[in-house]
Design an enzyme around this catalytic site. Structure first.
Site, PDB file in Angstrom:
ATOM      1  N   ASP A  11     -23.039 -40.074 -47.475  1.00 17.17           N
ATOM      2  CA  ASP A  11     -22.627 -40.385 -48.846  1.00 17.17           C
ATOM      3  C   ASP A  11     -23.552 -39.651 -49.817  1.00 17.17           C
ATOM      4  O   ASP A  11     -24.764 -39.893 -49.848  1.00 17.17           O
ATOM      5  CB  ASP A  11     -22.716 -41.894 -49.065  1.00 17.17           C
ATOM      6  N   ASP A 101     -16.884 -37.700 -52.056  1.00 16.83           N
ATOM      7  CA  ASP A 101     -18.314 -37.542 -51.781  1.00 16.83           C
ATOM      8  C   ASP A 101     -18.813 -38.334 -50.572  1.00 16.83           C
ATOM      9  O   ASP A 101     -20.020 -38.495 -50.397  1.00 16.83           O
ATOM     10  CB  ASP A 101     -19.136 -37.960 -53.009  1.00 16.83           C
ATOM     11  N   GLU A 102     -17.904 -38.809 -49.721  1.00 15.37           N
ATOM     12  CA  GLU A 102     -18.378 -39.535 -48.540  1.00 15.37           C
ATOM     13  C   GLU A 102     -17.404 -39.372 -47.380  1.00 15.37           C
ATOM     14  O   GLU A 102     -16.207 -39.155 -47.568  1.00 15.37           O
ATOM     15  CB  GLU A 102     -18.595 -41.016 -48.844  1.00 15.37           C
TER      16      GLU A 102
END
Length: 416
Positions: A11, A101-102
């Site tokens: 993350d 974003d993860e």
């Protein structure tokens, strides 16, 4: 027998704010927020003052007078997010991206090539930092749920590996708000029952959890509290529906609020469908009232569609039906529209003008074809000049404190 911890959850830390600080080094170490009228994202320096995403800009400035607002660079978010997730793909094909974003990565099959899961995670963090200039936190565990919690504990810019022999000792002391699926409303309900930690949740009677949260949610959280999570990485993770929602605050349930909001949401949803040459048959709306209760209504059509006005018209009828069934509800706080039963756009069956009551909803009629032609013309203009270049007049409700569509699009799942 306890298996090996090979599930990674990576993350990127304060991703949007970190990208802005990367693009402008003068912002490093300073409290910044992406947005203006509303905070879209905040740096850790701003979060220390209580600034959070979704907060009104005025409130954020009260909490942090030195806060610096910056405009988002959405193209850079896409580029850098893709590059970071691409680093995981260099180690294993079993990567499941769950947001810009993860992502999860299962490294069970590649340890003989790259080392232990801990060594792989260390290399991933180093590469993302050196190649992209961004901080990333990684959690390692046997299950997806525990790996995600571990990455949250690792923040900012850290690495946490959970020993398979000490999972419950690690998990049960943590606050219940870290659990996947526990939002502010659920957390408040649990707190009202004196459940503050995951361990307390694990010890709560199943009957009381079902009564408090509902049968499905209660059973799911009870299982996760004991780290019972059989889910595996889903490599082909594509959405089976396209949806959009708008949080309204507290607004009167009137046409002046409902019509432009639904037109805007329908435009967002259908433009995504057309971009992939997809159509859908089922339109669903969700209406949330002032007390946070929500109701849904849906309609399935004989022929699939992807036109904004048609979806909007159907959504309006569905919302009016929901309000008619709840005549005491005069205030709404959220509207959502989704299109499901999605498939590829095939040959369209033209229809004769027979004066049918639902003619405006049929894609092969003259009104249906005209609506589709208008949408495709707007698609072409937006492709060349940007989404804000043209739109439906009824949908132009974007106020200065609204979340930009470019930002919302970062959270939308791939339609394939």
């Amino acid at each position: 027998m306890v298996g090996e911890a090979t599930m990674l959850h990576a993350d990127l830390d304060a991703f949007y704010a970190s990208v802005e600080q990367l693009l402008d080094p003068a912002l490093r170490g300073k409290p910044i927020a992406v947005g203006g009228g509303v905070v879209l994202a905040a740096s850790y320096e701003a979060k220390a003052f209580g600034v959070r995403g979704g907060m009104a800009g005025r409130k954020a400035r009260e909490l942090c007078p030195q806060l610096i607002f910056v405009q988002g660079h959405f193209g850079e978010y896409h580029r850098l997010g893709d590059a970071a997730i691409g680093v995981l793909g260099d180690f294993t094909p079993l990567v499941e991206r769950i947001s810009i974003d993860e992502a999860f990565a299962d490294v069970a099959g590649c340890t003989h090539l790259f080392g232990t899961p801990l060594e792989i995670a260390t290399i991933i963090r180093r590469r993302v930092r050196e190649e992209l200039g961004l901080p990333i936190s990684v959690g390692i565990a046997r299950t997806k749920h525990l790996a995600k919690i571990a990455s949250q504990v690792a923040k900012p810019d850290g690495l946490v590996a959970v020993d398979p022999l000490g999972e419950l000792e690690f998990l049960h002391d943590l606050p219940v708000g870290l659990m996947w699926g526990v939002g502010p409303v659920t957390e408040a309900k649990l707190k009202g029952e004196g459940i503050l930690t995951i361990g307390q949740l694990a010890q709560a009677p199943g009957r009381s959890l079902r009564g408090l949260l509902g049968e499905a949610a209660g059973d799911k959280l009870a299982a996760l509290a004991w780290n019972r999570d059989p889910r595996e990485v889903e490599v082909q993770h594509r959405s089976r529906s396209a949806g959009a929602q708008s949080a309204l605050g507290r607004k009167p349930a009137t046409d002046a609020v409902i019509k432009p909001t639904l037109r805007h949401l329908a435009d967002r949803v259908t433009s995504r469908l057309r971009a992939k040459s997809l159509v859908g048959r089922t339109i669903t709306v969700r209406v949330r009232f002032a007390d946070m209760r929500a109701v849904t209504r849906s309609m399935t059509l004989d022929a699939p569609i992807a036109t904004a006005v048609t979806v909007s018209d159907i959504a309006e009828d569905l919302v009016r039906s929901a309000l008619a069934d709840h005549p005491r509800e005069k205030t709404i706080t959220l509207l959502a529209v989704s299109v499901s039963h999605i498939g590829e756009q095939g040959d369209m069956q033209l229809e004769l003008p027979l004066g049918l009551a639902d003619e405006r909803l049929r894609p092969g009629t003259r009104p249906g074809l005209a609506r589709l032609s208008a949408d495709r013309a707007m698609d072409a203009v937006r492709t060349r000049f940007g989404r804000d270049a043209v739109g439906y007049a009824a949908a132009q409700l974007r106020r200065k404190n609204s979340v930009p569509d470019d930002f919302r699009s970062l959270a939308e799942k791939d339609l394939g």
